[in-house]
Design a protein around this motif. Structure first.
Motif, PDB file in Angstrom:
ATOM      1  N   GLN A  81       0.743  -1.067  -0.003  1.00  0.00           N
ATOM      2  CA  GLN A  81      -0.186  -0.066   0.308  1.00  0.00           C
ATOM      3  C   GLN A  81       0.873   1.195  -0.002  1.00  0.00           C
ATOM      4  N   VAL A  82       0.636   1.959  -1.006  1.00  0.00           N
ATOM      5  CA  VAL A  82       1.492   3.390  -1.213  1.00  0.00           C
ATOM      6  C   VAL A  82       0.619   4.454  -0.809  1.00  0.00           C
ATOM      7  N   PHE A  83       1.048   5.408   0.256  1.00  0.00           N
ATOM      8  CA  PHE A  83       0.484   6.357   0.776  1.00  0.00           C
ATOM      9  C   PHE A  83       1.211   7.665  -0.008  1.00  0.00           C
ATOM     10  N   PHE A  84       0.323   8.592  -0.552  1.00  0.00           N
ATOM     11  CA  PHE A  84       0.805   9.744  -1.154  1.00  0.00           C
ATOM     12  C   PHE A  84       0.276  10.711  -0.255  1.00  0.00           C
ATOM     13  N   LEU A  85       1.265  11.455   0.375  1.00  0.00           N
ATOM     14  CA  LEU A  85       0.966  12.295   1.559  1.00  0.00           C
ATOM     15  C   LEU A  85       1.397  13.800   1.115  1.00  0.00           C
ATOM     16  N   PRO A  86       0.859  14.988   1.665  1.00  0.00           N
ATOM     17  CA  PRO A  86       1.295  16.222   1.511  1.00  0.00           C
ATOM     18  C   PRO A  86       3.010  16.499   1.400  1.00  0.00           C
ATOM     19  N   GLY A  87       3.108  17.212   0.656  1.00  0.00           N
ATOM     20  CA  GLY A  87       4.624  17.524   0.373  1.00  0.00           C
ATOM     21  C   GLY A  87       5.382  16.832  -0.334  1.00  0.00           C
ATOM     22  N   ASP A  88       4.604  16.041  -1.325  1.00  0.00           N
ATOM     23  CA  ASP A  88       5.236  14.905  -2.139  1.00  0.00           C
ATOM     24  C   ASP A  88       5.929  13.925  -1.241  1.00  0.00           C
ATOM     25  N   GLU A  89       5.664  13.453   0.117  1.00  0.00           N
ATOM     26  CA  GLU A  89       6.109  12.664   0.845  1.00  0.00           C
ATOM     27  C   GLU A  89       5.550  11.256   0.493  1.00  0.00           C
ATOM     28  N   ILE A  90       5.983  10.044   0.512  1.00  0.00           N
ATOM     29  CA  ILE A  90       5.570   8.591   0.440  1.00  0.00           C
ATOM     30  C   ILE A  90       5.851   7.803   1.641  1.00  0.00           C
ATOM     31  N   LYS A  91       4.637   7.051   1.929  1.00  0.00           N
ATOM     32  CA  LYS A  91       5.191   5.728   2.739  1.00  0.00           C
ATOM     33  C   LYS A  91       4.354   4.634   2.347  1.00  0.00           C
ATOM     34  N   VAL A  92       5.355   3.595   2.459  1.00  0.00           N
ATOM     35  CA  VAL A  92       4.524   2.423   1.935  1.00  0.00           C
ATOM     36  C   VAL A  92       4.527   1.208   3.101  1.00  0.00           C
ATOM     37  N   TYR A  93       3.495   0.255   3.128  1.00  0.00           N
ATOM     38  CA  TYR A  93       3.096  -0.403   4.057  1.00  0.00           C
ATOM     39  C   TYR A  93       2.634  -1.688   3.380  1.00  0.00           C
ATOM     40  N   VAL A  94       2.951  -2.821   4.121  1.00  0.00           N
ATOM     41  CA  VAL A  94       2.339  -4.004   3.668  1.00  0.00           C
ATOM     42  C   VAL A  94       1.363  -4.973   4.643  1.00  0.00           C
ATOM     43  N   SER A  95       0.298  -4.949   4.151  1.00  0.00           N
ATOM     44  CA  SER A  95      -0.835  -5.343   5.041  1.00  0.00           C
ATOM     45  C   SER A  95      -2.166  -5.881   4.285  1.00  0.00           C
ATOM     46  N   ASN A  96      -3.016  -6.850   5.162  1.00  0.00           N
ATOM     47  CA  ASN A  96      -4.053  -7.393   4.715  1.00  0.00           C
ATOM     48  C   ASN A  96      -5.382  -6.725   4.784  1.00  0.00           C
ATOM     49  N   MET A  97      -4.923  -5.704   5.928  1.00  0.00           N
ATOM     50  CA  MET A  97      -6.210  -4.663   6.491  1.00  0.00           C
ATOM     51  C   MET A  97      -6.314  -3.498   5.416  1.00  0.00           C
ATOM     52  N   ASP A  98      -7.601  -3.082   5.473  1.00  0.00           N
ATOM     53  CA  ASP A  98      -7.903  -2.001   4.554  1.00  0.00           C
ATOM     54  C   ASP A  98      -7.597  -0.940   5.648  1.00  0.00           C
ATOM     55  N   LEU A  99      -7.331   0.411   4.842  1.00  0.00           N
ATOM     56  CA  LEU A  99      -6.925   1.339   5.771  1.00  0.00           C
ATOM     57  C   LEU A  99      -7.950   1.949   6.603  1.00  0.00           C
ATOM     58  N   GLY A 100      -7.656   2.170   8.045  1.00  0.00           N
ATOM     59  CA  GLY A 100      -8.911   2.460   8.902  1.00  0.00           C
ATOM     60  C   GLY A 100      -9.221   1.524   9.788  1.00  0.00           C
ATOM     61  N   HIS A 101      -8.729   0.195   9.397  1.00  0.00           N
ATOM     62  CA  HIS A 101      -8.930  -0.832  10.370  1.00  0.00           C
ATOM     63  C   HIS A 101      -7.908  -0.820  11.673  1.00  0.00           C
ATOM     64  N   GLU A 102      -8.562  -1.170  12.618  1.00  0.00           N
ATOM     65  CA  GLU A 102      -7.703  -1.032  13.985  1.00  0.00           C
ATOM     66  C   GLU A 102      -6.417  -1.696  13.974  1.00  0.00           C
ATOM     67  N   ASP A 103      -6.359  -2.818  13.203  1.00  0.00           N
ATOM     68  CA  ASP A 103      -4.916  -3.432  12.957  1.00  0.00           C
ATOM     69  C   ASP A 103      -4.000  -3.026  12.014  1.00  0.00           C
ATOM     70  N   HIS A 104      -4.667  -1.996  11.205  1.00  0.00           N
ATOM     71  CA  HIS A 104      -3.461  -1.533  10.085  1.00  0.00           C
ATOM     72  C   HIS A 104      -2.369  -1.057  10.723  1.00  0.00           C
ATOM     73  N   PRO A 105      -1.123  -1.414  10.358  1.00  0.00           N
ATOM     74  CA  PRO A 105       0.162  -0.768  10.854  1.00  0.00           C
ATOM     75  C   PRO A 105       0.286   0.471  10.893  1.00  0.00           C
ATOM     76  N   SER A 106      -0.387   1.206   9.955  1.00  0.00           N
ATOM     77  CA  SER A 106      -0.100   2.794   9.964  1.00  0.00           C
ATOM     78  C   SER A 106      -0.874   3.459  11.062  1.00  0.00           C
ATOM     79  N   GLY A 107      -1.883   2.912  11.657  1.00  0.00           N
ATOM     80  CA  GLY A 107      -3.020   3.454  12.520  1.00  0.00           C
ATOM     81  C   GLY A 107      -3.633   4.554  12.120  1.00  0.00           C
ATOM     82  N   MET A 108      -3.461   4.918  10.775  1.00  0.00           N
ATOM     83  CA  MET A 108      -4.242   6.249  10.062  1.00  0.00           C
ATOM     84  C   MET A 108      -5.605   5.745   9.589  1.00  0.00           C
ATOM     85  N   ALA A 109      -6.440   6.709   9.628  1.00  0.00           N
ATOM     86  CA  ALA A 109      -7.879   6.797   9.016  1.00  0.00           C
ATOM     87  C   ALA A 109      -7.655   6.840   7.589  1.00  0.00           C
ATOM     88  N   TYR A 110      -9.079   6.633   6.804  1.00  0.00           N
ATOM     89  CA  TYR A 110      -9.077   6.835   5.416  1.00  0.00           C
ATOM     90  C   TYR A 110      -9.009   8.235   5.122  1.00  0.00           C
TER      91      TYR A 110
END
Length: 201
Positions: A164-193
């Motif tokens: 999962q590629v996150f496109f963030l403000p300021g042209d920043e990028i974060k990359v996660y690997v997960s079976n969970m959708d964004l917003g799930h309590e077990d998603h490693p990012s802890g971020m909401a949709y």
């Protein structure tokens, strides 16, 4: 008087006279045959052990589908992960669509990175001021885009999943690997949709 060799009626083989030399030769042939049989059995056992281990070996890598989330007010026109096409993403949206694929090691490593290339852009004028123009005219006069590229670390993961590629403000990028959708309590990012900010009054 010398003893003539005897012929077996059953096997058709000649029997040699029983002399100490003949007995020694027969013993050596028997020992050689025994050694060859032992070598063959050991080799077979080795092949069987390799082909059928008592515990299955863990896969060394896996194919991970690619999906993205856009947290910016610009549209991601297209993006690629290590040369593999992701998709396009509207502003403050993403997920749902998965494309194929990147290969990742089953066990996360601290130096694990991917290269992300993307094209991002936005309209420079409100739709009302350009709606009388054709699509190509609108793009020519009122749309700006940037082509960017970054090599980024993949955040720690414990098991396989979508990349999962996150496109963030300021042209920043974060990359996660997960079976969970964004917003799930077990998603490693802890971020909401991603949500579009409320319009200012």
């Amino acid at each position: 008087m010398p003893v003539e060799p005897m012929t077996s009626a059953v096997s058709g083989l000649q029997r040699l006279p029983r002399t100490p030399m003949n007995r020694l030769s027969a013993l050596l042939r028997w020992l050689a045959a025994l050694a060859v049989a032992g070598w063959v059995l050991t080799g077979c056992q080795s092949v069987i052990s390799t082909a059928s281990p008592s515990q299955p070996q863990k896969a060394k890598s896996f194919a991970s589908g690619i999906t993205g989330y856009n947290f910016t007010n610009e549209g991601v026109q297209e993006y690629y992960v290590d040369g593999n096409y992701g998709s396009n993403l509207r502003s403050y949206g993403g997920g749902g669509s998965t494309s194929c694929c990147v290969r990742l090691p089953s066990q996360w490593q601290p130096d694990l990175t991917v290269k992300v290339d993307w094209v991002i852009g936005h309209w420079t004028t409100p739709y009302e001021t350009r709606k009388h123009l054709s699509v190509s005219e609108q793009a020519a006069c009122c749309f700006t885009e940037r082509t960017l590229s970054k090599t980024v670390s993949i955040e720690r993961y414990e098991k396989g999943g979508a990349l999962q590629v996150f496109f963030l403000p300021g042209d920043e990028i974060k990359v996660y690997v997960s079976n969970m959708d964004l917003g799930h309590e077990d998603h490693p990012s802890g971020m909401a949709y991603p949500e579009r900010p409320a319009a200012k009054p």
